[in-house]
Scaffold this motif. Structure first.
Motif, PDB file in Angstrom:
ATOM      1  N   THR A   1       0.739  -1.386   0.186  1.00  0.00           N
ATOM      2  CA  THR A   1      -0.030  -0.143   0.111  1.00  0.00           C
ATOM      3  C   THR A   1       0.839   1.323  -0.064  1.00  0.00           C
TER       4      THR A   1
ATOM      5  N   THR B   1     -12.455   4.901  -3.484  1.00  0.00           N
ATOM      6  CA  THR B   1     -11.738   3.524  -3.421  1.00  0.00           C
ATOM      7  C   THR B   1     -10.766   3.728  -2.343  1.00  0.00           C
TER       8      THR B   1
ATOM      9  N   TYR C   1      -7.388   1.750  -0.765  1.00  0.00           N
ATOM     10  CA  TYR C   1      -6.106   0.775  -0.858  1.00  0.00           C
ATOM     11  C   TYR C   1      -5.936   0.698   0.697  1.00  0.00           C
TER      12      TYR C   1
ATOM     13  N   PRO D   1     -10.586  -7.564   2.493  1.00  0.00           N
ATOM     14  CA  PRO D   1     -10.941  -6.160   1.889  1.00  0.00           C
ATOM     15  C   PRO D   1     -12.572  -6.310   1.656  1.00  0.00           C
TER      16      PRO D   1
ATOM     17  N   ARG E   1     -14.800  -3.345   3.154  1.00  0.00           N
ATOM     18  CA  ARG E   1     -15.957  -2.574   2.550  1.00  0.00           C
ATOM     19  C   ARG E   1     -17.227  -2.566   3.146  1.00  0.00           C
TER      20      ARG E   1
ATOM     21  N   ARG F   1     -14.925   0.643  -3.648  1.00  0.00           N
ATOM     22  CA  ARG F   1     -13.867  -0.406  -3.944  1.00  0.00           C
ATOM     23  C   ARG F   1     -12.685  -0.265  -2.899  1.00  0.00           C
TER      24      ARG F   1
ATOM     25  N   ILE G   1      -9.148  -2.101  -2.027  1.00  0.00           N
ATOM     26  CA  ILE G   1      -7.924  -3.010  -2.731  1.00  0.00           C
ATOM     27  C   ILE G   1      -7.111  -3.213  -1.472  1.00  0.00           C
TER      28      ILE G   1
ATOM     29  N   PRO H   1      -3.506  -4.651  -1.785  1.00  0.00           N
ATOM     30  CA  PRO H   1      -2.720  -5.203  -2.675  1.00  0.00           C
ATOM     31  C   PRO H   1      -1.578  -6.275  -1.908  1.00  0.00           C
TER      32      PRO H   1
ATOM     33  N   HIS I   1      -7.574 -13.870   1.297  1.00  0.00           N
ATOM     34  CA  HIS I   1      -6.234 -12.932   0.946  1.00  0.00           C
ATOM     35  C   HIS I   1      -5.152 -13.467   1.315  1.00  0.00           C
TER      36      HIS I   1
ATOM     37  N   ASP J   1      -8.948  -7.449  -4.078  1.00  0.00           N
ATOM     38  CA  ASP J   1      -9.689  -6.251  -4.654  1.00  0.00           C
ATOM     39  C   ASP J   1     -11.346  -6.522  -4.967  1.00  0.00           C
ATOM     40  N   THR J   2     -12.050  -5.798  -4.315  1.00  0.00           N
ATOM     41  CA  THR J   2     -13.470  -5.741  -4.214  1.00  0.00           C
ATOM     42  C   THR J   2     -13.995  -5.715  -5.732  1.00  0.00           C
TER      43      THR J   2
ATOM     44  N   LYS K   1     -12.957  -6.919  -8.211  1.00  0.00           N
ATOM     45  CA  LYS K   1     -12.606  -7.892  -9.362  1.00  0.00           C
ATOM     46  C   LYS K   1     -13.010  -9.261  -8.403  1.00  0.00           C
TER      47      LYS K   1
END
Lengths: 791, 170
Positions: A30, A220, A222, A228, A232, A248, A250, A252, A507, A538-539, A541
């Protein structure tokens, strides 16, 4: 699975797909992400453990160079509090007492590090500089630090809703049966012990970047999260009141979590909210000192445990009474850790017929306490394996034989414990035997004598653990107070050329899912490992996800992937049957090919995939084009990894210094996907467990200051504190998930603390020492030896 | 603001920094070399370890201006195209990394050990790692990887590169 051995399938010790990018410095964590127009947030935190906020003056800070905004609770009070995900009821039936957990302190601060204001500026240095200009008038209140004193009349209350600082007073088990058993016992062993408070300390500190598009209204975030979608859900529904389709999240590459990155934290909500206020990205990165004051910590139990035995050494009953520290606020899963993830494990590997557990959760003026690797189960294992060792000592029995005498036998599975769980499978004799053999337990006395000749005290300690993983059947969890489901989701997308993308709600933050999950897919679909891509974090995807914690990824997340692949295969059979002009019922799928049973007619997986996307000769009347399936898997039961650990130590009686000279782990994780990765997970868990036993401790002084609040003061295990580990596994298959897996992430941290302490107590037996509190520092051991010598 | 000129991974770079800017901030923020990580604020964890003039340095303990005119190598500067440095390869082979966050510092530190003590045994490797924290691996596989990596670095020497030159000094 497939019949031919697959070199990239289940059981192969493949090198990790993740490694090249991490080794080349190409990971994307991040804090590595920078967005155009980004501003920087600095959180001004309380230096007091408990104080009323009389006044905050931000005028000078707002005028400082580079400052974009300064927010306090005056700006954020309309936002919701950070929610707790599990409702616990006290034994009198009343719900736990939940004080609001505001994103910025409202009216008073409740621990050192409680955020009071956030300063956002063009650079981090400017934000820090401006924070110096914020004037806060605090009226200090008495800090509540000691859990016993916290309940006293006249003690300050952390939350008005809990005037005695008791969040809940929970019980599990048949108290009357336990009391009756104790009344008839030939021997009762009683032990008071502390499970020391720990900081998770993943080496990557937390970070969060909020971004907002006024064009789409999309937020968004991160963030350094293990889950994740959970963030959310919690942030959107409870704190910011933003619908999920406009958020969203993310996560990473994440640099370790160990539980501390499960929870929804104030900083995540604040940067998301502020980015929308300012219409520019806002980035926050924790430094280590800040992490000590804001990441949820772990453990912190004060316990009295009693074990009742009959004259032959059979366990009759176990009784536990514990004070569990919640810290100042209820973190996301805080309430369930010392209750349903703790009391339910008190049977351990044993046939103890009656168990009673009473846990009082206490608010204190300290950082929130929540799950840390093992989460409730290390605490259960520690008290159980310590009291058993002490009972062996008191009754003159060998600790191994006492355990064996009470083990649940292989023919007794499924085994219903008196504390709610049904163990599906296990073989505790097998892991015990494996560990004893590896450790040359029989030859220990010789080694003790040899050490003695060198002036060292040598001890050996055994601990047998069980854990409940693969969390959790949603209906069971719901009945016990969970405010969420605990299934996992996966989408398996077969691309037109036959490669596969898997979108998983699990994750990976060190666990190597990109490798192990790809092995499962390679095995099941019979395709090459390098044709499988695992997508996570990633919410936008991934369909949905409950994330990674409680050693659940392979058991729950992996099962969801298998379930989705089952659907792919079922659809593939329909397509292949059409292509081969055969009946669907005659189709089989193995080794990556759809075959007409009993013939040599077949279509490869790739041919079927291509046909699904180029459906020229295709059953369009009955089958949709495309080859992509989503599955949600809700586990039928917990999984029950178990094993025995043996630790051997040498103590220098002049200094109290402990050296771990050997450590043997024998685990049963069910089927194993990648033995190299499983071993690595055990190694890491062992280091954290040994860290708890020997080094680590969050020490608060009476004023609520965290005395061990940096890596200078909090003793992290280092390479030269630890031995090389001897790890081995044996297998009883999990009976209720399609992979037969149990999970391996937490075992090391669960089984090792009692093994270490049992070894130390064993080494000190000639001094009459019966217990040493964790961390067993040289000072504690030296004092124990010295006070024994005085007697 | 002071201007510093230095060589990073073989390339000449210049940057404007504040007097208080740390070398790690210069690398990560000015140069975008985010492989060098920050894991603490007391110079304990070693995630930020880089090489300055061929020696391992915690880049959070050095001001950017102190690095003026020096040759800095970061984790990004080790591999030769897609071919990993032998120490990187050893970490992969022996599963010496999990989350990957401490890894760049571990690898940079290990390469410096190879130069200091190419004969290092397990105990010496563990002592050398005093300044590098890992929370994932329990160090077991890191130690294995470093022992193998040192051997591999030395083993490369006959192919015309000494262990030293296969390192990263200027």
């Amino acid at each position: 699975m497939t019949h031919q051995p697959n070199p990239t399938g289940i059981g192969a010790a493949l090198k990790r797909k993740e490694d090249p990018r991490f080794l080349r410095g190409k990971g994307r964590y991040t804090d590595d992400i920078n967005l155009p127009g980004q501003s920087y947030a600095y959180f001004l935190r309380s230096a007091y453990a408990h104080a009323r906020i009389k006044k905050i003056d931000t005028r000078a800070a707002k005028k400082a160079r580079g400052v974009v905004a300064v927010y306090t609770s005056a700006d954020t009070a309309k936002l919701g509090g950070l929610p707790c995900g599990w409702l616990i009821h006290s034994k009198d039936g009343s719900p736990m007492k939940e004080g609001k957990h505001p994103v910025l302190a409202e009216g008073k601060v409740r621990h050192v590090g409680d955020p009071v204001a956030v300063i956002i500026a063009e650079t981090l240095a400017q934000a820090r500089d401006a924070a110096e200009l914020v004037e806060i008038d605090f009226a200090e209140l008495p800090a509540v630090v000691d859990m016993a004193k916290a309940q006293n009349k006249g003690a300050a209350a952390v939350h008005d809703v809990a005037p005695d600082n008791v969040c809940y007073d929970w019980e599990l088990g048949d108290k009357a049966a336990v009391d009756a058993a104790f009344a008839t016992a030939a021997h009762v062993t009683r032990l008071e012990l502390t499970n020391n408070r720990l900081a998770a300390n993943p080496i990557e500190p937390r970070a969060a970047i909020g971004d907002y598009s006024s064009a789409t209204g999309e937020h968004t975030l991160y963030t350094t999260s293990q889950n994740p979608h959970v963030i959310r859900l919690l942030m959107g529904a409870f704190v910011l009141q933003i619908p999920e389709h406009k958020i969203r999240v993310i996560a990473p590459d994440v640099g370790g979590g160990f539980g501390s990155k499960i929870y929804h934290y104030a900083e995540e909500a604040l940067v998301t909210w502020a980015a929308a206020q300012l219409e520019r990205p806002v980035k926050w990165t924790s430094d280590r000192s800040e992490a000590f004051l804001s990441d949820a910590q772990g453990r912190d139990h004060k316990t009295v445990v009693e074990l009742a035995l009959d004259k032959d050494g059979k366990f009759l009953a176990l009784r536990e009474s514990t004070l569990a520290n919640m810290g100042a606020y209820l973190s996301t899963f805080a309430s369930v850790i010392p209750t349903w993830l703790h009391g339910t494990l008190l049977a351990g590997q044993y046939t103890t017929p009656a168990i009673y557990c009473n846990v009082k959760a206490i608010y204190t003026s300290t950082v929130a306490v929540d799950a840390y690797r093992g989460a409730g189960r290390p605490e259960a294992t520690f008290l159980l394996e310590r009291v058993i060792d002490l009972a062996a000592l008191e009754t003159g029995r060998d600790p191994v034989e006492l355990r064996r005498l009470n083990f649940i036998q292989p023919h007794q599975f499924p085994y219903q414990t008196p504390v709610a769980l049904v163990y599906d499978s296990g073989n505790y004799q097998a892991t015990m035997d494996q560990a004893l053999k590896a450790a040359d337990y029989a030859g220990f006395e010789k080694r003790r004598q040899a050490a003695k000749a060198r002036g060292k005290l040598r001890g050996i300690g055994v601990a047998s653990y069980i854990e409940a993983c693969g969390i959790a059947p949603s209906n069971v969890a719901g009945a016990l107070g969970a405010r969420a489901g605990l299934y996992e989701a996966a989408t398996v997308r077969v691309n037109p050329t036959g490669s596969v993308s898997v979108m998983t709600g699990s994750h990976s933050h060190g666990q190597g899912h990109e490798t192990t999950f790809a092995q499962v897919v390679s095995d099941k679909l019979g395709i090459a490992f390098d044709q499988v891509e695992i997508v996570h974090g990633d919410t936008a995807k991934i369909p949905f996800g409950m994330g990674t914690y409680g050693s659940r990824s392979i058991a729950v997340g992996g099962s969801a992937i298998v379930k989705a692949m089952d659907k792919i295969i079922a659809k593939g059979k329909k397509i292949a049957a059409h292509m081969l002009e055969a009946a669907e019922g005659d189709m089989t799928f193995e080794n990556g090919a759809f075959k007409v049973a009993g013939t040599d007619r077949q279509k490869s997986f790739g041919e079927v995939a291509f046909s699904a996307y180029v459906p020229h000769k295709y059953p369009l009347d009955t089958v949709e084009p495309g080859l992509e399936e989503t599955a949600f898997y809700d586990p039928k039961n917990f999984t029950f990894p178990a094993g025995t650990y043996i630790c051997e130590v040498e103590i220098d009686p002049d200094t109290g210094a402990v050296e771990i000279v050997a450590f043997h782990a024998a685990d049963d994780f069910g089927n194993i996907i990648n033995p190299m990765i499983v071993e690595g997970q055990v190694h890491g868990g062992l280091a954290q467990g040994i860290g708890q036993a020997l080094f680590e401790h969050c020490v608060y002084d009476d004023a609520g200051q965290l005395v061990s609040g940096s890596f200078m003061d909090y003793c992290m295990p280092r390479a030269d504190n630890l031995p090389s580990f001897n790890v081995a596994t044996s297998v009883t298959v999990c009976t209720h998930n399609p992979l037969g897996v149990k999970g391996c992430g937490e075992a090391g941290a669960i089984g090792s603390p009692p093994a270490v302490i049992n070894a130390i107590v064993n080494a000190l037996k000639d001094y009459g020492v019966t217990h040493i509190e964790m961390p067993a520092t040289p000072q504690k051991i030296w004092r124990a030896i010295r006070s024994a010598k005085k007697k | 603001m002071p201007r510093v000129a230095l060589t990073v991974n073989g390339k000449a770079v210049t940057a404007e920094v504040e007097g208080r800017t740390l070398l790690v901030q210069l690398l990560r923020e000015n140069l975008g070399l985010t492989g060098t990580h920050v894991g603490c604020d007391t110079s304990q964890c070693g995630a930020c370890t880089v090489h300055v003039n061929g020696r391992s340095v915690k880049s959070c303990t050095m001001l950017a201006v102190q690095a003026a005119s020096s040759a800095v190598t970061t984790i990004e500067g080790l591999a030769n195209g897609t071919e990993l440095h032998p120490m990187q390869e050893a970490f992969r082979e022996h599963h010496g990394l999990q989350c990957g966050f401490c890894t760049p510092g571990m690898v940079m530190s290990a390469i410096d050990l190879a130069r200091h003590n190419p004969e290092a045994d397990e105990t010496q490797v563990r002592e050398w790692l005093e300044g590098n924290l890992c929370r994932c691996t329990g160090y077991h596989n890191i130690v294995k990887a470093i022992l193998a990596g040192i051997k591999a670095m030395l083993g490369n020497a006959p192919r015309g590169k000494s262990a030293k030159s296969r390192g990263t000094s200027s």
